[in-house]
Design a protein around this motif. Structure first.
Motif, PDB file in Angstrom:
ATOM      1  N   GLY A  28     -35.425  37.596 -10.172  1.00  0.00           N
ATOM      2  CA  GLY A  28     -34.941  37.884 -11.526  1.00  0.00           C
ATOM      3  C   GLY A  28     -36.073  38.216 -12.477  1.00  0.00           C
ATOM      4  N   PHE A  29     -37.139  37.456 -12.414  1.00  0.00           N
ATOM      5  CA  PHE A  29     -38.288  37.722 -13.276  1.00  0.00           C
ATOM      6  C   PHE A  29     -38.899  39.094 -12.946  1.00  0.00           C
ATOM      7  CE2 PHE A  29     -39.835  33.176 -14.610  1.00  0.00           C
ATOM      8  CZ  PHE A  29     -38.628  32.950 -15.235  1.00  0.00           C
ATOM      9  N   SER A  30     -38.971  39.388 -11.663  1.00  0.00           N
ATOM     10  CA  SER A  30     -39.557  40.663 -11.268  1.00  0.00           C
ATOM     11  C   SER A  30     -38.732  41.837 -11.789  1.00  0.00           C
ATOM     12  CB  SER A  30     -39.649  40.712  -9.738  1.00  0.00           C
ATOM     13  OG  SER A  30     -40.061  41.983  -9.306  1.00  0.00           O
ATOM     14  N   ARG A  31     -37.407  41.734 -11.686  1.00  0.00           N
ATOM     15  CA  ARG A  31     -36.542  42.830 -12.151  1.00  0.00           C
ATOM     16  C   ARG A  31     -36.665  43.038 -13.651  1.00  0.00           C
ATOM     17  NH1 ARG A  31     -30.885  41.915  -8.841  1.00  0.00           N
ATOM     18  NH2 ARG A  31     -31.737  42.390  -6.772  1.00  0.00           N
ATOM     19  N   ALA A  32     -36.921  41.977 -14.380  1.00  0.00           N
ATOM     20  CA  ALA A  32     -37.043  42.080 -15.836  1.00  0.00           C
ATOM     21  C   ALA A  32     -38.487  42.286 -16.271  1.00  0.00           C
ATOM     22  CB  ALA A  32     -36.464  40.830 -16.492  1.00  0.00           C
ATOM     23  N   ALA A  33     -39.373  42.485 -15.317  1.00  0.00           N
ATOM     24  CA  ALA A  33     -40.802  42.714 -15.602  1.00  0.00           C
ATOM     25  C   ALA A  33     -41.397  41.596 -16.445  1.00  0.00           C
ATOM     26  CB  ALA A  33     -40.995  44.064 -16.285  1.00  0.00           C
ATOM     27  N   VAL A  34     -41.051  40.362 -16.081  1.00  0.00           N
ATOM     28  CA  VAL A  34     -41.670  39.209 -16.743  1.00  0.00           C
ATOM     29  C   VAL A  34     -43.130  39.135 -16.284  1.00  0.00           C
ATOM     30  CG1 VAL A  34     -41.679  36.684 -16.923  1.00  0.00           C
ATOM     31  CG2 VAL A  34     -39.505  37.946 -16.946  1.00  0.00           C
ATOM     32  N   VAL A  35     -44.032  39.225 -17.222  1.00  0.00           N
ATOM     33  CA  VAL A  35     -45.458  39.277 -16.908  1.00  0.00           C
ATOM     34  C   VAL A  35     -46.027  37.855 -16.862  1.00  0.00           C
ATOM     35  CG1 VAL A  35     -47.708  40.132 -17.684  1.00  0.00           C
ATOM     36  CG2 VAL A  35     -45.643  41.511 -18.036  1.00  0.00           C
ATOM     37  N   SER A  36     -46.942  37.624 -15.916  1.00  0.00           N
ATOM     38  CA  SER A  36     -47.525  36.289 -15.783  1.00  0.00           C
ATOM     39  C   SER A  36     -49.010  36.363 -15.468  1.00  0.00           C
ATOM     40  CB  SER A  36     -46.837  35.517 -14.657  1.00  0.00           C
ATOM     41  OG  SER A  36     -45.520  35.188 -15.024  1.00  0.00           O
ATOM     42  N   CYS A  37     -49.770  35.471 -16.096  1.00  0.00           N
ATOM     43  CA  CYS A  37     -51.170  35.309 -15.713  1.00  0.00           C
ATOM     44  C   CYS A  37     -51.334  34.110 -14.789  1.00  0.00           C
ATOM     45  CB  CYS A  37     -52.032  35.104 -16.950  1.00  0.00           C
ATOM     46  SG  CYS A  37     -51.781  33.500 -17.755  1.00  0.00           S
ATOM     47  N   GLY A  38     -50.245  33.318 -14.680  1.00  0.00           N
ATOM     48  CA  GLY A  38     -50.282  32.137 -13.829  1.00  0.00           C
ATOM     49  C   GLY A  38     -50.421  30.843 -14.594  1.00  0.00           C
ATOM     50  N   PHE A  39     -50.853  30.920 -15.843  1.00  0.00           N
ATOM     51  CA  PHE A  39     -51.141  29.688 -16.574  1.00  0.00           C
ATOM     52  C   PHE A  39     -49.892  28.833 -16.768  1.00  0.00           C
ATOM     53  CE2 PHE A  39     -51.440  27.410 -20.643  1.00  0.00           C
ATOM     54  CZ  PHE A  39     -52.439  26.515 -20.309  1.00  0.00           C
ATOM     55  N   CYS A  40     -48.809  29.441 -17.213  1.00  0.00           N
ATOM     56  CA  CYS A  40     -47.619  28.635 -17.493  1.00  0.00           C
ATOM     57  C   CYS A  40     -46.445  28.997 -16.604  1.00  0.00           C
ATOM     58  CB  CYS A  40     -47.236  28.714 -18.967  1.00  0.00           C
ATOM     59  SG  CYS A  40     -46.498  30.280 -19.429  1.00  0.00           S
ATOM     60  N   ASP A  41     -46.703  29.653 -15.476  1.00  0.00           N
ATOM     61  CA  ASP A  41     -45.622  29.983 -14.539  1.00  0.00           C
ATOM     62  C   ASP A  41     -44.795  28.765 -14.169  1.00  0.00           C
ATOM     63  OD1 ASP A  41     -46.114  32.621 -14.413  1.00  0.00           O
ATOM     64  OD2 ASP A  41     -47.186  32.571 -12.499  1.00  0.00           O
ATOM     65  N   THR A  42     -45.465  27.655 -13.911  1.00  0.00           N
ATOM     66  CA  THR A  42     -44.749  26.440 -13.527  1.00  0.00           C
ATOM     67  C   THR A  42     -43.725  26.069 -14.591  1.00  0.00           C
ATOM     68  OG1 THR A  42     -46.554  25.581 -12.193  1.00  0.00           O
ATOM     69  CG2 THR A  42     -45.031  23.963 -13.106  1.00  0.00           C
ATOM     70  N   GLY A  43     -44.124  26.124 -15.837  1.00  0.00           N
ATOM     71  CA  GLY A  43     -43.203  25.796 -16.920  1.00  0.00           C
ATOM     72  C   GLY A  43     -42.052  26.776 -17.014  1.00  0.00           C
ATOM     73  N   LYS A  44     -42.351  28.068 -16.880  1.00  0.00           N
ATOM     74  CA  LYS A  44     -41.283  29.067 -16.991  1.00  0.00           C
ATOM     75  C   LYS A  44     -40.283  28.928 -15.843  1.00  0.00           C
ATOM     76  CE  LYS A  44     -43.927  32.736 -17.423  1.00  0.00           C
ATOM     77  NZ  LYS A  44     -44.513  34.036 -17.768  1.00  0.00           N
ATOM     78  N   ILE A  45     -40.786  28.726 -14.653  1.00  0.00           N
ATOM     79  CA  ILE A  45     -39.911  28.659 -13.476  1.00  0.00           C
ATOM     80  C   ILE A  45     -39.054  27.393 -13.508  1.00  0.00           C
ATOM     81  CG2 ILE A  45     -39.912  28.398 -10.961  1.00  0.00           C
ATOM     82  CD1 ILE A  45     -42.532  30.174 -11.046  1.00  0.00           C
ATOM     83  N   LEU A  46     -39.670  26.258 -13.787  1.00  0.00           N
ATOM     84  CA  LEU A  46     -38.906  25.004 -13.766  1.00  0.00           C
ATOM     85  C   LEU A  46     -37.983  24.890 -14.974  1.00  0.00           C
ATOM     86  CD1 LEU A  46     -41.513  22.457 -12.362  1.00  0.00           C
ATOM     87  CD2 LEU A  46     -39.767  23.785 -11.138  1.00  0.00           C
TER      88      LEU A  46
END
Ligand code: FES
Ligand code: FES
Length: 161
Positions: free
Chosen positions: A89-107
């Protein structure tokens, strides 16, 4: 003190001080580095875990509160189909990530979708009020969560309505 709890589906025990932060237990005692120490003030969301079914900031949880709790970290969550729903879902919406807060966004997404399979924009933005992400604009994030929700409904029920 000795504390028992469930971590990523397994019964575990840790010896620690009562006021040790959960993030330090996860990283120091269990080597789970996916919850990152950002602000250590409960502001950025980079240390998120799922704590008794709700997303929570592990920098704000003292050890004495985790007794008999159930905790899921990003390392446990990525084993599940639910993780794939969110990443696609994130990929289809082009959600950009540097990795810093991915854990927070995903959970945060997982905690939201587990209680509402079809969240609307306002509910999504409210759910993400505890995440400070410099990489993704809120509208893209909301679109990513709605995409993930649709993917999950299709996977579970074979339809989106
Ligand atoms: S490190 Fe916990 S909210 Fe920022
Ligand atoms: S993914 Fe870069 S700050 Fe959130």
């Amino acid at each position: 003190m000795t504390i028992g709890f469930i971590l990523n589906g397994e019964d575990v025990v840790v010896r620690t001080e009562a006021d040790t932060r959960l993030i330090d237990i996860l990283r120091g005692n269990f080597g789970l580095l996916g919850s990152k120490a950002g602000c250590i003030l409960g502001i950025c969301g980079s240390c998120s875990v799922i704590f008794n079914g709700a997303v929570a900031q592990s920098c704000l949880i003292p050890a004495f509160k985790i007794r008999s709790s159930e905790i899921v970290t990003i390392e446990g969550f990525i084993q599940n189909d639910e993780y794939q729903d969110i990443m696609i879902g994130f990929s289809r919406a082009a959600v950009v990530s540097c990795g810093f807060c991915d854990t927070g966004k995903i959970l945060t997404t997982e905690a939201l979708l587990s209680r509402n399979s079809r969240p609307g924009r306002e509910e999504i933005l409210a759910a993400f009020s505890g995440i400070r992400c410099r990489c993704t604009d809120p509208e893209s994030l909301a679109a990513g969560v709605m995409e993930a929700a649709e993917i999950r409904r299709r996977r579970l029920y074979g339809r989106t309505s």
